[in-house]
Design a protein around this motif. Structure first.
Motif, short mmCIF file in Angstrom:
data_model
loop_
_atom_site.label_atom_id
_atom_site.label_comp_id
_atom_site.label_asym_id
_atom_site.label_seq_id
_atom_site.Cartn_x
_atom_site.Cartn_y
_atom_site.Cartn_z
N GLU A 284 0.83 -1.19 0.00
CA GLU A 284 0.00 0.00 0.00
C GLU A 284 0.86 1.25 0.00
O GLU A 284 2.06 1.20 0.31
CB GLU A 284 -0.93 0.01 1.22
CG GLU A 284 -0.21 0.13 2.55
CD GLU A 284 -1.15 0.10 3.74
OE1 GLU A 284 -2.33 -0.28 3.55
OE2 GLU A 284 -0.71 0.45 4.86
N TYR A 285 0.25 2.37 -0.38
CA TYR A 285 0.87 3.68 -0.25
C TYR A 285 0.25 4.40 0.92
O TYR A 285 -0.99 4.41 1.07
CB TYR A 285 0.69 4.51 -1.52
CG TYR A 285 1.88 4.44 -2.45
CD1 TYR A 285 2.97 5.30 -2.28
CD2 TYR A 285 1.92 3.53 -3.49
CE1 TYR A 285 4.06 5.24 -3.13
CE2 TYR A 285 3.01 3.47 -4.35
CZ TYR A 285 4.07 4.33 -4.16
OH TYR A 285 5.16 4.27 -4.99
N LEU A 286 1.08 5.01 1.74
CA LEU A 286 0.61 5.80 2.87
C LEU A 286 0.76 7.28 2.50
O LEU A 286 1.88 7.78 2.34
CB LEU A 286 1.41 5.48 4.13
CG LEU A 286 1.11 6.36 5.35
CD1 LEU A 286 -0.33 6.14 5.82
CD2 LEU A 286 2.09 6.08 6.47
N GLY A 336 -9.03 1.53 1.22
CA GLY A 336 -8.00 2.08 2.09
C GLY A 336 -8.55 2.47 3.44
O GLY A 336 -9.71 2.20 3.77
N TYR A 351 -3.82 11.01 7.54
CA TYR A 351 -3.22 9.89 6.83
C TYR A 351 -4.32 9.11 6.10
O TYR A 351 -5.42 8.96 6.61
CB TYR A 351 -2.52 8.94 7.80
CG TYR A 351 -1.31 9.51 8.50
CD1 TYR A 351 -0.06 9.52 7.88
CD2 TYR A 351 -1.40 10.03 9.79
CE1 TYR A 351 1.05 10.03 8.51
CE2 TYR A 351 -0.30 10.55 10.44
CZ TYR A 351 0.93 10.55 9.80
OH TYR A 351 2.04 11.07 10.44
N THR A 353 -4.51 5.53 3.23
CA THR A 353 -3.78 4.50 2.49
C THR A 353 -4.54 4.08 1.25
O THR A 353 -5.78 4.16 1.20
CB THR A 353 -3.54 3.26 3.36
OG1 THR A 353 -4.80 2.67 3.71
CG2 THR A 353 -2.78 3.61 4.63
#
Length: 372
Positions: A284-286, A336, A351, A353
């Motif tokens: 995943e991308y945070l 996400g 934040y 994801t």
């Protein structure tokens, strides 16, 4: 009478006939037939009996017959020790079969119970799915009503109220003008609220298919859309390198716009300083959106994502209280998570994801894409 009962009755009859046959054969054969342990067939057949205790009863009966065979069958000059060992082996085998069949029966029962439980769970899930379809259809109907039947009367109220103020401005006192201003403002706020509700309801049902989305471009478009607010607040927006992912570009634009607009709105007396970054973590991308604003008390970090939940009054900070709820719904549609880390007076970091996967394009290069 159920269909199982005739089968059980047949099994009992077969077991009785087979038991008699084996016992007669045992009486006519020197050393008996205990060495072949044919009584185990009775135990195996008892598996079809209706209750577990019937297996034990069958074991007791054939054990008694095995012992009787020791006394009644012809010995033919065979050593007594061999005959005893033969019968003991038969008894051991019979009760080993009883234990095996009993445990196997219990295992089958557990499996059948699990299957029945799974079947009921599937029926429950299907019921919920059907109810969800009905709920979504009703939500679609609400969206249609909100976008057509409700907005037109509100536009008429605002327009005619403004027309009234313009035409009779010389005949109305200050209080009347203030009342008209309140009415127009109320109609406009209601219209914004309806538009936000409409957008919230359509995130799942009217979202676009996921496609290759450059988040650098999304941020650039966000800057353009919020240019007036950025210039008015003297906001400075910086960013690290942002990835190209598979996503709904329109919803990603709405997500960035809501989060950055939120950071500008709640900046307090200081010029907003906002930084956007993205970090790859496993699958995943945070993403993070960090600001230097007024922050919130950590006890409210879940509440702010609930629709219509506001921590400040609308006179102090305008808005409908739906923006962050829309952000949460968008992120969840993309599989996400979204959350906030903040302290009152020390800024906030939002934040979120996006899961990722790798796909090979026609040119053979690997692209990182968000899982849809």
């Amino acid at each position: 009478m159920s269909t199982k009962e005739p089968k059980i009755n047949q099994s009992v009859i077969y077991a009785i006939l087979l038991t008699i046959g084996i016992f007669v054969l045992d009486m006519l054969t020197p050393l008996g037939v205990a060495a072949a342990i044919p009584y185990i067939a009775i135990i195996l057949l008892s598996f079809k009996f209706p209750e577990r205790r019937h297996i034990v009863i069958a074991g007791v009966i054939v054990s008694i017959l095995t012992i009787l065979g020791f006394f009644l069958s012809p010995q033919g000059g065979i050593k007594l020790s061999i005959v005893i060992a033969n019968r003991l082996l038969a008894l051991f085998s019979i009760w080993s079969a009883v234990i095996f069949v009993t445990r196997h029966r219990d295992s089958i029962k557990v499996i059948n119970d699990s299957r029945e439980s799974l079947r009921k769970e599937k029926e429950t899930v299907q019921l919920y799915a059907d109810e969800l379809k009905i709920s979504n259809a009703e939500l679609e109907q609400f969206a249609y009503v909100a976008s057509h039947d409700l907005q037109e009367p509100l536009r008429m109220v605002a327009s005619f109220t403004q027309l009234l103020a313009k035409r009779y401005k010389d005949k109305l006192d200050a209080d009347a003008h203030e009342f008209i201003s309140f009415a127009v403002d109320g109609a406009n706020r209601m219209q914004r609220l309806i538009n936000d509700l409409l957008n919230y309801s359509r995130i799942q049902t009217r979202g676009n298919p996921f496609g290759e989305t450059d988040f650098e471009e999304i941020l650039g478009q966000t800057r353009i859309n919020l240019q007036v607010a950025i210039e008015k607040s003297c906001a400075l927006i910086s960013n690290d390198s942002l990835p190209v992912l598979a996503a709904d570009s329109n919803q990603m634009l709405r997500l960035f716009q809501n989060l950055i607009d939120n950071a500008i709105k709640f900046s307090g007396d200081k010029p907003p300083r906002i930084h956007i970054s993205a970090e790859k973590r496993d699958n995943e991308y945070l993403f993070s959106v960090k600001d230097n604003g007024i922050g919130i008390d950590p006890q409210f970090k879940e509440r702010i994502f609930v629709i219509f939940q506001r921590l400040h009054n609308k006179e102090e900070y305008p808005g409908t209280g739906i923006g962050l709820a829309i952000c949460k719904r968008i992120v969840e549609r993309h599989k996400g998570r979204i959350w906030i880390e903040s302290e009152h007076g020390n800024g906030s970091v939002f934040y979120f994801t996006l899961p990722i996967k790798r796909e090979e394009s026609e040119d053979g290069r690997s692209h990182t894409l968000a899982a849809g």
